[in-house]
Design an enzyme around this catalytic site. Structure first.
Site: not given
Ligand code: E4P
Length: 218
Positions: A87
């Site tokens: 990522k």
């Molecule tokens: C995506 O990969 C992120 O981990 C995630 O969806 C972030 O979500 P949030 O806005 O609930 O922190």
């Protein structure tokens, strides 16, 4: 459509896996910290545990923000397990790293995407997944689902193979609307998946069927 769960919590991952509809897991440094997982070795061990629990892709986020650092860290993460997806944040050095990983057969998830232009760049750089954060856009009184629609249109116009991974999902309607738009994947909390089960008429109907069965068999 693939369902990923957005957590580093092993019990929740197991529960989603047991439901039989889980295709993968996404994590981020905040989710790791929430589970109390700190330190390089513990984080690596935790990724391994997650990979052993699920069959699908497991996104593991780099911390470095320079090209060399992202590449070094990403290669080390990819070595942990074949299910690991590296990522990478949507920054200039991240885009360069996405291209590098794509050229070297390492799968990626471009994270922190908030505009169609960023999604276009990620696809051009060969990202496997692009993660638009729809909940965080809604949080600032804008429309996250419109972003998914725009990315779907752009990717379809040019046949980009990058998969749209709708992230920062907050609730079941996000999941349903992403399915209508044609997002390839959603990632959200366990409740956004199990919430899809619920309908009061299902509960009322089942109660009546069982009551009638009991009457007829008493
Ligand atoms: C995506 O990969 C992120 O981990 C995630 O969806 C972030 O979500 P949030 O806005 O609930 O922190």
């Amino acid at each position: 459509m693939k369902f990923f769960i957005d957590t580093a919590n092993l019990e929740q991952i197991q529960e989603a896996q047991d439901l039989g509809v889980l295709d993968g897991v996404t994590t981020n440094p905040s989710l790791m910290a929430k589970e109390g997982i700190t330190g390089e070795k513990n984080i690596r061990d935790h990724y391994l545990k997650i990979c052993e629990l699920v069959d699908g892709d497991v996104s593991a986020e780099v911390i470095a923000t320079d090209f060399e650092g992202i590449v070094k860290e990403g290669e080390a993460l990819a070595d942990i397990h074949p299910q690991i997806i590296v990522k990478v944040p949507m920054i200039k050095e991240g885009v360069k790293a996405l291209k590098y990983f794509s050229n070297h057969g390492i799968k990626t998830n471009c994270t922190l995407v908030f505009s169609p232009g960023q999604a276009l760049l990620a696809a051009k750089a060969g990202a496997t997944y692009v993660s638009p954060f729809i909940g965080r856009i809604d949080d600032i009184s804008s429309n996250g689902l419109e972003l998914i629609e725009k990315i779907r249109l752009i990717y379809d116009n040019y046949g980009f193979e990058t998969e749209i991974l709708a992230a920062s999902i907050r609730h079941t309607m996000h999941v349903i609307e992403c399915a209508e738009i044609g997002a390839n994947v959603i990632t959200g909390p366990l409740s956004s998946i199990t919430g899809l089960l619920k309908h009061p008429l299902t509960d009322i109907g089942l109660e009546k069927f069982l009551a009638d069965y009991r009457k007829g068999n008493s």
